[in-house]
Scaffold this motif. Structure first.
Motif, mmCIF file in Angstrom:
data_model
loop_
_atom_site.group_PDB
_atom_site.id
_atom_site.type_symbol
_atom_site.label_atom_id
_atom_site.label_comp_id
_atom_site.label_asym_id
_atom_site.label_seq_id
_atom_site.Cartn_x
_atom_site.Cartn_y
_atom_site.Cartn_z
ATOM 1 N N LEU A 5 0.858 -1.185 0.000
ATOM 2 C CA LEU A 5 0.000 0.000 0.000
ATOM 3 C C LEU A 5 0.895 1.237 0.000
ATOM 4 N N ASP A 6 0.554 2.193 -0.866
ATOM 5 C CA ASP A 6 1.341 3.420 -1.014
ATOM 6 C C ASP A 6 0.647 4.526 -0.220
ATOM 7 N N THR A 7 0.952 4.615 1.058
ATOM 8 C CA THR A 7 0.233 5.553 1.925
ATOM 9 C C THR A 7 0.981 5.720 3.242
ATOM 10 N N VAL A 25 4.374 -1.678 2.848
ATOM 11 C CA VAL A 25 3.898 -0.288 2.667
ATOM 12 C C VAL A 25 5.043 0.551 2.131
ATOM 13 N N THR A 26 4.714 1.486 1.238
ATOM 14 C CA THR A 26 5.695 2.489 0.816
ATOM 15 C C THR A 26 5.184 3.859 1.250
ATOM 16 N N THR A 27 6.106 4.673 1.765
ATOM 17 C CA THR A 27 5.751 6.056 2.094
ATOM 18 C C THR A 27 6.710 6.963 1.343
ATOM 19 N N ASN A 28 6.339 8.220 1.236
ATOM 20 C CA ASN A 28 7.250 9.232 0.697
ATOM 21 C C ASN A 28 6.949 10.547 1.422
ATOM 22 N N PRO A 29 7.778 11.586 1.273
ATOM 23 C CA PRO A 29 7.553 12.818 2.032
ATOM 24 C C PRO A 29 6.182 13.447 1.778
ATOM 25 N N THR A 30 5.663 13.333 0.572
ATOM 26 C CA THR A 30 4.342 13.907 0.267
ATOM 27 C C THR A 30 3.258 13.181 1.055
ATOM 28 N N LEU A 31 3.347 11.848 1.084
ATOM 29 C CA LEU A 31 2.341 11.055 1.803
ATOM 30 C C LEU A 31 2.416 11.324 3.311
ATOM 31 N N VAL A 32 3.635 11.471 3.839
ATOM 32 C CA VAL A 32 3.785 11.731 5.280
ATOM 33 C C VAL A 32 3.264 13.122 5.618
ATOM 34 N N VAL A 82 15.106 1.572 3.579
ATOM 35 C CA VAL A 82 15.437 3.000 3.425
ATOM 36 C C VAL A 82 15.382 3.422 1.960
ATOM 37 N N LYS A 83 14.566 4.454 1.700
ATOM 38 C CA LYS A 83 14.473 4.962 0.331
ATOM 39 C C LYS A 83 15.523 6.039 0.090
ATOM 40 N N VAL A 84 16.242 5.906 -1.006
ATOM 41 C CA VAL A 84 17.153 6.968 -1.445
ATOM 42 C C VAL A 84 16.792 7.316 -2.893
ATOM 43 N N PRO A 128 10.478 1.946 -10.210
ATOM 44 C CA PRO A 128 10.104 2.745 -11.378
ATOM 45 C C PRO A 128 8.690 3.311 -11.204
ATOM 46 N N PHE A 129 8.527 4.598 -11.526
ATOM 47 C CA PHE A 129 7.261 5.323 -11.318
ATOM 48 C C PHE A 129 6.448 5.338 -12.615
ATOM 49 N N LEU A 130 5.640 4.331 -12.823
ATOM 50 C CA LEU A 130 4.918 4.185 -14.096
ATOM 51 C C LEU A 130 3.987 5.349 -14.443
ATOM 52 N N GLY A 131 3.117 5.698 -13.497
ATOM 53 C CA GLY A 131 2.118 6.740 -13.780
ATOM 54 C C GLY A 131 2.757 8.062 -14.149
ATOM 55 N N ARG A 132 3.852 8.393 -13.456
ATOM 56 C CA ARG A 132 4.491 9.689 -13.743
ATOM 57 C C ARG A 132 5.172 9.668 -15.115
ATOM 58 N N ILE A 133 5.599 8.485 -15.565
ATOM 59 C CA ILE A 133 6.161 8.387 -16.929
ATOM 60 C C ILE A 133 5.024 8.611 -17.928
ATOM 61 N N ALA A 162 6.791 -1.923 -8.917
ATOM 62 C CA ALA A 162 6.049 -1.027 -9.814
ATOM 63 C C ALA A 162 5.341 0.024 -8.964
ATOM 64 N N ALA A 163 5.736 1.296 -9.140
ATOM 65 C CA ALA A 163 5.195 2.387 -8.320
ATOM 66 C C ALA A 163 4.424 3.374 -9.188
ATOM 67 N N SER A 164 3.762 4.294 -8.500
ATOM 68 C CA SER A 164 2.961 5.325 -9.186
ATOM 69 C C SER A 164 1.906 4.669 -10.081
ATOM 70 N N LEU A 165 1.195 3.707 -9.498
ATOM 71 C CA LEU A 165 0.147 3.002 -10.243
ATOM 72 C C LEU A 165 -1.171 3.742 -10.047
ATOM 73 N N ARG A 166 -1.931 3.884 -11.140
ATOM 74 C CA ARG A 166 -3.117 4.749 -11.070
ATOM 75 C C ARG A 166 -4.440 4.006 -11.207
ATOM 76 N N HIS A 167 -4.423 2.755 -11.682
ATOM 77 C CA HIS A 167 -5.681 2.023 -11.897
ATOM 78 C C HIS A 167 -5.399 0.514 -11.916
ATOM 79 N N ALA A 182 4.053 -4.594 -6.377
ATOM 80 C CA ALA A 182 3.337 -3.413 -6.880
ATOM 81 C C ALA A 182 2.879 -2.638 -5.662
ATOM 82 N N THR A 183 3.080 -1.317 -5.668
ATOM 83 C CA THR A 183 2.571 -0.511 -4.564
ATOM 84 C C THR A 183 1.400 0.310 -5.073
ATOM 85 N N LEU A 184 0.285 0.219 -4.340
ATOM 86 C CA LEU A 184 -0.982 0.788 -4.812
ATOM 87 C C LEU A 184 -1.521 1.829 -3.838
HETATM 88 C C1 E4P Z 1 6.378 4.909 -4.466
HETATM 89 O O1 E4P Z 1 7.071 4.473 -3.564
HETATM 90 C C2 E4P Z 1 5.838 6.272 -4.487
HETATM 91 O O2 E4P Z 1 5.491 6.647 -3.166
HETATM 92 C C3 E4P Z 1 4.560 6.412 -5.276
HETATM 93 O O3 E4P Z 1 4.177 5.225 -5.934
HETATM 94 C C4 E4P Z 1 4.464 7.655 -6.092
HETATM 95 O O4 E4P Z 1 3.218 7.672 -6.737
HETATM 96 P P1 E4P Z 1 2.531 8.996 -7.316
HETATM 97 O O5 E4P Z 1 3.124 9.270 -8.659
HETATM 98 O O6 E4P Z 1 1.084 8.637 -7.413
HETATM 99 O O7 E4P Z 1 2.796 10.098 -6.332
#
Ligand code: E4P
Length: 220
Positions: A5-7, A25-32, A82-84, A128-133, A162-167, A182-184
């Motif tokens: 879960l991406d949250t 679970v995956t987190t990032n600064p925006t989600l936090v 740890v994410k870098v 890899p951030f699929l949706g953003r590509i 597989a990250a940044s999944l939208r559907h 896959a992180t959703l």
């Molecule tokens: C992955 O670890 C990222 O937190 C995430 O999938 C980014 O997705 P977004 O493009 O929807 O922000």
């Protein structure tokens, strides 16, 4: 393919955890940031809730402080990853962390070339951030397929997330491509379970079952 879960929202995590399918679970600064709370408290709660990998992201831009921050994050729990970021500083800090035995997730990856670098430093996960590509009118799924193929051919052990999944179809295609994880986002997770024919089928079973109960009562 393991589902993450991406949250950073603990209630969303608890909900999906109850389904028995949550593997991390995956987190990032925006989600936090969305949680409007002390990040350490947010991370600790997630690490305790989840029986699986939890990615915590570094925020220091320079290699030295990023490495120190990464070490601290790795000590927050046995399931911390740890994410870098995929930058020269991220590679430098990341390779030091790997040498120290820390499991790292190289994030903000948008090309197979970047994914090769992540594997070469011994990353545990590459994201890899699929949706953003797709957002920049390129083909995120094609990049993912290339990364999976390169890793297979080269025998890299880094897991492809597989990250940044939208559907839901992003999830299905990522599984077909051979992604390890896959992180959703929560809404994509809830869409995965849905199918109109399931609802129609359930309604019909319900009606027939109730009809049988009435018949049995009438015949008694
Ligand atoms: C992955 O670890 C990222 O937190 C995430 O999938 C980014 O997705 P977004 O493009 O929807 O922000």
């Amino acid at each position: 393919m393991r589902l993450f879960l991406d949250t950073a929202d603990i209630e969303e995590i608890r909900e999906i955890n109850r389904w028995g399918v949550l593997r991390g679970v995956t987190t990032n600064p925006t989600l936090v940031e969305r949680e409007k709370q002390d990040p350490e408290r947010v991370w600790k709660e997630i690490l305790q809730e989840v029986d699986g990998d939890v990615s915590l992201e570094t925020t220091e831009p320079e290699a030295g402080p990023m490495y120190e921050q990464g070490l601290r994050l790795s000590q927050m729990g046995p399931n911390a990853v740890v994410k870098v970021p995929m930058t020269p500083a991220g590679l430098q800090a990341g390779s030091r962390l790997v040498k120290d035995g820390v499991r790292i997730n190289v994030t903000l990856v948008f090309s197979p070339a970047q994914a090769i670098l992540a594997a070469e430093i011994g990353a545990y996960i590459v994201s890899p951030f699929l949706g953003r590509i797709d957002d920049v009118a390129s083909d995120g799924m094609y990049a993912l397929r290339q990364i999976c193929e390169i890793y297979e051919v080269q025998g890299y052990e880094t897991q492809v997330l597989a990250a940044s999944l939208r559907h839901p179809m992003h999830v299905v295609e990522a599984a077909l491509a051979g992604a390890d994880i896959a992180t959703l986002p929560f809404d994509v997770f809830t869409k995965l379970v849905k199918h109109p024919l399931t609802d129609v089928g359930l309604q019909k079973f319900d009606q027939d079952w109730n009809a049988l109960q009435r018949e049995l009562k009438g015949g008694a």
